[in-house]
Design a protein around this motif. Structure first.
Motif, PDB file in Angstrom:
ATOM      1  N   UNK A   1       0.867  -1.220   0.049  1.00  0.00           N
ATOM      2  CA  UNK A   1       0.120   0.009   0.012  1.00  0.00           C
ATOM      3  C   UNK A   1       0.806   1.265  -0.018  1.00  0.00           C
ATOM      4  N   UNK A   2       2.209   1.190  -0.045  1.00  0.00           N
ATOM      5  CA  UNK A   2       3.025   2.374   0.185  1.00  0.00           C
ATOM      6  C   UNK A   2       4.140   2.403  -0.869  1.00  0.00           C
ATOM      7  N   UNK A   3       3.878   1.373  -1.882  1.00  0.00           N
ATOM      8  CA  UNK A   3       4.953   1.130  -2.867  1.00  0.00           C
ATOM      9  C   UNK A   3       4.568   1.968  -4.120  1.00  0.00           C
ATOM     10  N   UNK A   4       5.547   2.300  -4.572  1.00  0.00           N
ATOM     11  CA  UNK A   4       5.541   2.864  -5.919  1.00  0.00           C
ATOM     12  C   UNK A   4       6.167   1.810  -6.888  1.00  0.00           C
ATOM     13  N   UNK A   5       5.621   1.508  -7.948  1.00  0.00           N
ATOM     14  CA  UNK A   5       6.256   0.541  -8.849  1.00  0.00           C
ATOM     15  C   UNK A   5       6.853   1.508 -10.438  1.00  0.00           C
ATOM     16  N   UNK A   6       7.915   1.445 -10.353  1.00  0.00           N
ATOM     17  CA  UNK A   6       8.354   2.450 -11.682  1.00  0.00           C
ATOM     18  C   UNK A   6       8.630   1.513 -12.800  1.00  0.00           C
ATOM     19  N   UNK A   7       7.879   1.702 -14.088  1.00  0.00           N
ATOM     20  CA  UNK A   7       8.089   1.040 -15.122  1.00  0.00           C
ATOM     21  C   UNK A   7       8.806   1.978 -16.028  1.00  0.00           C
ATOM     22  N   UNK A   8       9.876   1.001 -16.667  1.00  0.00           N
ATOM     23  CA  UNK A   8      10.726   1.746 -17.524  1.00  0.00           C
ATOM     24  C   UNK A   8      10.975   1.062 -18.822  1.00  0.00           C
ATOM     25  N   UNK A   9      10.200   1.185 -19.793  1.00  0.00           N
ATOM     26  CA  UNK A   9      10.663   0.361 -21.200  1.00  0.00           C
ATOM     27  C   UNK A   9      11.780   0.761 -21.880  1.00  0.00           C
ATOM     28  N   UNK A  10      12.653  -0.042 -22.304  1.00  0.00           N
ATOM     29  CA  UNK A  10      13.950   0.642 -22.921  1.00  0.00           C
ATOM     30  C   UNK A  10      14.174  -0.300 -24.108  1.00  0.00           C
ATOM     31  N   UNK A  11      14.857   0.343 -25.049  1.00  0.00           N
ATOM     32  CA  UNK A  11      15.569  -0.367 -26.321  1.00  0.00           C
ATOM     33  C   UNK A  11      16.943   0.432 -26.816  1.00  0.00           C
ATOM     34  N   UNK A  12      17.885  -0.111 -26.552  1.00  0.00           N
ATOM     35  CA  UNK A  12      19.166   0.525 -27.019  1.00  0.00           C
ATOM     36  C   UNK A  12      19.236   1.700 -26.443  1.00  0.00           C
ATOM     37  N   UNK A  13      19.291   1.908 -25.210  1.00  0.00           N
ATOM     38  CA  UNK A  13      19.355   3.216 -24.320  1.00  0.00           C
ATOM     39  C   UNK A  13      20.630   3.139 -23.580  1.00  0.00           C
ATOM     40  N   UNK A  14      21.569   2.617 -23.989  1.00  0.00           N
ATOM     41  CA  UNK A  14      22.906   2.617 -23.201  1.00  0.00           C
ATOM     42  C   UNK A  14      23.299   4.086 -22.847  1.00  0.00           C
ATOM     43  N   UNK A  15      23.136   5.100 -23.694  1.00  0.00           N
ATOM     44  CA  UNK A  15      23.399   6.507 -23.395  1.00  0.00           C
ATOM     45  C   UNK A  15      22.788   7.043 -22.394  1.00  0.00           C
ATOM     46  N   UNK A  16      21.418   6.830 -21.981  1.00  0.00           N
ATOM     47  CA  UNK A  16      20.597   7.142 -21.131  1.00  0.00           C
ATOM     48  C   UNK A  16      20.081   6.483 -19.813  1.00  0.00           C
ATOM     49  N   UNK A  17      20.133   5.098 -20.095  1.00  0.00           N
ATOM     50  CA  UNK A  17      19.480   4.632 -19.008  1.00  0.00           C
ATOM     51  C   UNK A  17      20.000   4.600 -17.730  1.00  0.00           C
ATOM     52  N   UNK A  18      21.451   4.626 -17.529  1.00  0.00           N
ATOM     53  CA  UNK A  18      21.844   4.948 -16.166  1.00  0.00           C
ATOM     54  C   UNK A  18      21.353   6.429 -15.589  1.00  0.00           C
ATOM     55  N   UNK A  19      21.316   7.205 -16.479  1.00  0.00           N
ATOM     56  CA  UNK A  19      20.680   8.569 -15.706  1.00  0.00           C
ATOM     57  C   UNK A  19      19.124   8.375 -15.232  1.00  0.00           C
ATOM     58  N   UNK A  20      18.444   7.664 -15.987  1.00  0.00           N
ATOM     59  CA  UNK A  20      17.255   7.329 -15.755  1.00  0.00           C
ATOM     60  C   UNK A  20      17.091   6.629 -14.206  1.00  0.00           C
ATOM     61  N   UNK A  21      17.979   5.479 -14.407  1.00  0.00           N
ATOM     62  CA  UNK A  21      17.960   4.785 -13.157  1.00  0.00           C
ATOM     63  C   UNK A  21      18.205   5.400 -11.832  1.00  0.00           C
ATOM     64  N   UNK A  22      19.526   6.409 -12.218  1.00  0.00           N
ATOM     65  CA  UNK A  22      20.125   6.881 -10.888  1.00  0.00           C
ATOM     66  C   UNK A  22      19.055   7.788 -10.355  1.00  0.00           C
ATOM     67  N   UNK A  23      18.101   8.487 -11.354  1.00  0.00           N
ATOM     68  CA  UNK A  23      17.399   9.573 -10.795  1.00  0.00           C
ATOM     69  C   UNK A  23      16.228   8.736  -9.920  1.00  0.00           C
ATOM     70  N   UNK A  24      15.734   7.626 -10.066  1.00  0.00           N
ATOM     71  CA  UNK A  24      15.020   6.960  -9.419  1.00  0.00           C
ATOM     72  C   UNK A  24      15.615   6.711  -8.028  1.00  0.00           C
ATOM     73  N   UNK A  25      16.860   6.014  -8.120  1.00  0.00           N
ATOM     74  CA  UNK A  25      17.465   5.702  -6.843  1.00  0.00           C
ATOM     75  C   UNK A  25      18.013   6.622  -6.003  1.00  0.00           C
ATOM     76  N   UNK A  26      17.607   7.874  -6.331  1.00  0.00           N
ATOM     77  CA  UNK A  26      18.183   9.004  -5.808  1.00  0.00           C
ATOM     78  C   UNK A  26      16.730   9.527  -5.120  1.00  0.00           C
TER      79      UNK A  26
END
Length: 213
Positions: A5-30
């Motif tokens: 009841x307190x969790x947010x599920x963050x859904x990230x679809x991706x395809x050949x996103x090596x240039x950007x996926x780290x930034x996206x994930x880091x922003x969620x982990x932060x």
């Protein structure tokens, strides 16, 4: 399935996103709001996307693999079906969030909103130059009329929505004729079951408009 009841599920679809996926994930982990899971749905990437995702040693990150044949709604629905949270947040793999995005979003959702969205900065170039705010506003009631007349007011990477509400509309439309506006179609169908759309005026995310967007 029992949902947190307190969790947010963050859904990230991706395809050949090596240039950007780290930034996206880091922003969620932060995020300052800590009760979340990340579901990355990879569309059979041929670059280093999977390696980058797996390089994070955080058990809140789940990597799923699929072949969506160009239907991004299919990938998003896989993520939604695998989610364990009461709320689902969408994040495109080349966009990223302000650290307080989930904190403010959950606060509004806990007050009774079914779907919340916020303003975003438009960014481009590798130096992350923030050009301007998107022209987003609170949709008027009846929401379905506003959306149909004035178009999409909800940037996909800004939205957090109740999982039960997504179930009510049978998730996103995977028909190929809805490609590129499957999110807009979802907001319209959500507006058929609730007017509880709430806009946060703060800029809590960054929309990437680079040449390869």
């Amino acid at each position: 399935m029992n949902f947190d009841d307190d969790m947010v599920s963050v859904v990230i679809p991706t395809f050949n996103s090596e240039k950007y996926i780290y930034r996206a994930l880091e922003s969620v982990l932060s995020q300052t709001y800590l009760n979340f899971e990340i579901i990355v749905v990879d569309n059979n990437s041929s670059d280093k996307t999977k390696d980058i995702v797996m390089s994070f040693s955080d058990n809140r990150i789940n990597l799923l693999n699929t072949v969506n044949n160009g239907v991004i709604a299919y990938s998003r629905n896989i993520g939604i079906k695998a989610s364990k949270g009461k709320w689902v947040a969408f994040l495109d793999s080349d966009d990223w969030w302000h650290p307080d995005k989930l904190k403010y979003s959950v606060r509004v959702l806990k007050s009774g909103a079914k779907i919340v969205y916020h303003n975003m900065y438009i960014a481009q170039k590798e130096r992350n130059i923030y050009l301007k705010k998107m022209k987003i506003r609170q949709v008027n009631r009846p929401v379905i009329v506003d959306l149909l007349i004035n178009g999409n007011m909800l940037p996909n990477s800004s939205v957090v929505v109740c999982r039960k509400t997504l179930n009510e509309i049978d998730l996103l439309n995977e028909d190929r004729e809805f490609i590129t506006y499957e999110d807009y179609d979802a907001w319209i169908r959500i507006a058929e079951v609730t007017d509880s759309f709430v806009f946060i005026s703060k800029c809590l995310g960054y929309y990437w408009s680079g040449a390869d967007n």
